[in-house]
Motif scaffolding. Structure first.
Motif, PDB file in Angstrom:
ATOM      1  N   ARG A 145     -10.355  28.918 -12.557  1.00  0.00           N
ATOM      2  CA  ARG A 145      -9.240  29.097 -13.634  1.00  0.00           C
ATOM      3  C   ARG A 145      -8.682  30.574 -13.561  1.00  0.00           C
ATOM      4  O   ARG A 145      -7.599  30.706 -13.846  1.00  0.00           O
ATOM      5  CB  ARG A 145      -9.933  28.722 -14.952  1.00  0.00           C
ATOM      6  N   GLY A 146      -9.365  31.419 -13.220  1.00  0.00           N
ATOM      7  CA  GLY A 146      -9.231  33.016 -13.525  1.00  0.00           C
ATOM      8  C   GLY A 146      -8.651  33.596 -12.276  1.00  0.00           C
ATOM      9  O   GLY A 146      -8.479  34.641 -12.067  1.00  0.00           O
ATOM     10  N   LEU A 147      -8.415  32.661 -11.170  1.00  0.00           N
ATOM     11  CA  LEU A 147      -8.037  33.302 -10.048  1.00  0.00           C
ATOM     12  C   LEU A 147      -6.270  33.825  -9.923  1.00  0.00           C
ATOM     13  O   LEU A 147      -6.095  34.455  -9.018  1.00  0.00           O
ATOM     14  CB  LEU A 147      -8.011  32.188  -8.801  1.00  0.00           C
ATOM     15  N   GLY A 148      -5.666  33.353 -10.963  1.00  0.00           N
ATOM     16  CA  GLY A 148      -4.245  33.746 -10.805  1.00  0.00           C
ATOM     17  C   GLY A 148      -3.307  32.777 -10.050  1.00  0.00           C
ATOM     18  O   GLY A 148      -3.726  31.643  -9.819  1.00  0.00           O
ATOM     19  N   PRO A 149      -1.918  33.024 -10.015  1.00  0.00           N
ATOM     20  CA  PRO A 149      -1.161  32.370  -9.310  1.00  0.00           C
ATOM     21  C   PRO A 149      -1.627  31.907  -7.956  1.00  0.00           C
ATOM     22  O   PRO A 149      -2.017  32.694  -6.998  1.00  0.00           O
ATOM     23  CB  PRO A 149       0.047  33.201  -9.137  1.00  0.00           C
ATOM     24  N   GLN A 155      -5.766  32.869  -2.129  1.00  0.00           N
ATOM     25  CA  GLN A 155      -6.714  32.196  -2.882  1.00  0.00           C
ATOM     26  C   GLN A 155      -7.128  31.050  -1.857  1.00  0.00           C
ATOM     27  O   GLN A 155      -8.451  30.925  -1.741  1.00  0.00           O
ATOM     28  CB  GLN A 155      -6.188  31.324  -4.043  1.00  0.00           C
ATOM     29  N   VAL A 156      -6.359  30.472  -1.070  1.00  0.00           N
ATOM     30  CA  VAL A 156      -6.808  29.481  -0.057  1.00  0.00           C
ATOM     31  C   VAL A 156      -7.833  29.963   0.966  1.00  0.00           C
ATOM     32  O   VAL A 156      -8.715  29.274   1.168  1.00  0.00           O
ATOM     33  CB  VAL A 156      -5.499  29.008   0.764  1.00  0.00           C
ATOM     34  N   GLU A 157      -7.569  31.200   1.561  1.00  0.00           N
ATOM     35  CA  GLU A 157      -8.474  31.780   2.369  1.00  0.00           C
ATOM     36  C   GLU A 157      -9.872  32.153   1.591  1.00  0.00           C
ATOM     37  O   GLU A 157     -10.887  31.832   2.275  1.00  0.00           O
ATOM     38  CB  GLU A 157      -7.739  33.200   2.898  1.00  0.00           C
ATOM     39  N   PRO A 205      -9.311  23.728 -11.368  1.00  0.00           N
ATOM     40  CA  PRO A 205      -8.219  24.114 -10.223  1.00  0.00           C
ATOM     41  C   PRO A 205      -6.777  23.869 -11.077  1.00  0.00           C
ATOM     42  O   PRO A 205      -6.501  22.851 -11.572  1.00  0.00           O
ATOM     43  CB  PRO A 205      -8.436  23.319  -9.168  1.00  0.00           C
ATOM     44  N   ASP A 206      -5.860  24.808 -10.679  1.00  0.00           N
ATOM     45  CA  ASP A 206      -4.568  24.664 -11.095  1.00  0.00           C
ATOM     46  C   ASP A 206      -3.985  23.597 -10.215  1.00  0.00           C
ATOM     47  O   ASP A 206      -4.255  23.532  -8.961  1.00  0.00           O
ATOM     48  CB  ASP A 206      -3.849  26.101 -10.745  1.00  0.00           C
ATOM     49  N   ARG A 242      -4.254  22.845  -6.000  1.00  0.00           N
ATOM     50  CA  ARG A 242      -4.572  21.755  -5.530  1.00  0.00           C
ATOM     51  C   ARG A 242      -3.421  21.313  -4.544  1.00  0.00           C
ATOM     52  O   ARG A 242      -3.940  20.829  -3.256  1.00  0.00           O
ATOM     53  CB  ARG A 242      -4.973  20.852  -6.421  1.00  0.00           C
ATOM     54  N   ALA A 243      -2.320  21.528  -4.902  1.00  0.00           N
ATOM     55  CA  ALA A 243      -1.228  20.945  -3.821  1.00  0.00           C
ATOM     56  C   ALA A 243      -1.308  22.011  -2.675  1.00  0.00           C
ATOM     57  O   ALA A 243      -1.175  21.448  -1.651  1.00  0.00           O
ATOM     58  CB  ALA A 243       0.035  20.903  -4.596  1.00  0.00           C
TER      59      ALA A 243
END
Length: 126
Positions: A53-57, A62-64, A85-86, A90-91
């Protein structure tokens, strides 16, 4: 003397998976440390829940990060599961082909809870 079971529900020890709360942005230097944490946690339970939740945009950083955490968990004999997950994350994960389990969803290849498989007469399996 009586050896019967005590009344009521039996004691159940629920298995709780360790939770790693990820706060962003995560730098490249922090990724190695987080991978070490996941490897340590996965050996005790098999699954590490990553609260994202707190990872940001969502972005490729983030994927890496999630790909490296999943790889670290797999090398330790387990896996990660995402919590909160935002939808955009997920997309993006789906777009790059990184299929990660999301907490509360049925794992791929397993039937949903309450679904029974039946065999029709005349099927090769009968």
């Amino acid at each position: 003397m009586s050896c019967g079971s005590p009344p009521g529900l039996p004691h159940v020890d629920p298995r709780t998976d360790p939770v790693l709360v990820l706060r962003g942005p995560v730098t490249r230097d922090e990724v190695t440390g987080l991978c070490d944490v996941v490897r340590g946690l996965v050996t005790s339970s098999g699954v590490v829940v990553c609260d994202v939740r707190g990872l940001g945009p969502p972005g490729l950083a983030q994927v890496e990060l999630l790909a490296r955490l999943e790889l670290a968990a797999r090398r330790g004999g387990g896996r990660i599961s995402l919590r909160n997950p935002d939808p955009a994350l997920r997309a993006l994960l789906g777009l790059v082909g990184l299929r990660l389990q999301v907490e509360g969803e049925v794992e791929e290849g397993e039937p949903a809870g309450g679904v029974e498989e039946t065999v029709e007469t005349g099927d090769a399996a009968s």
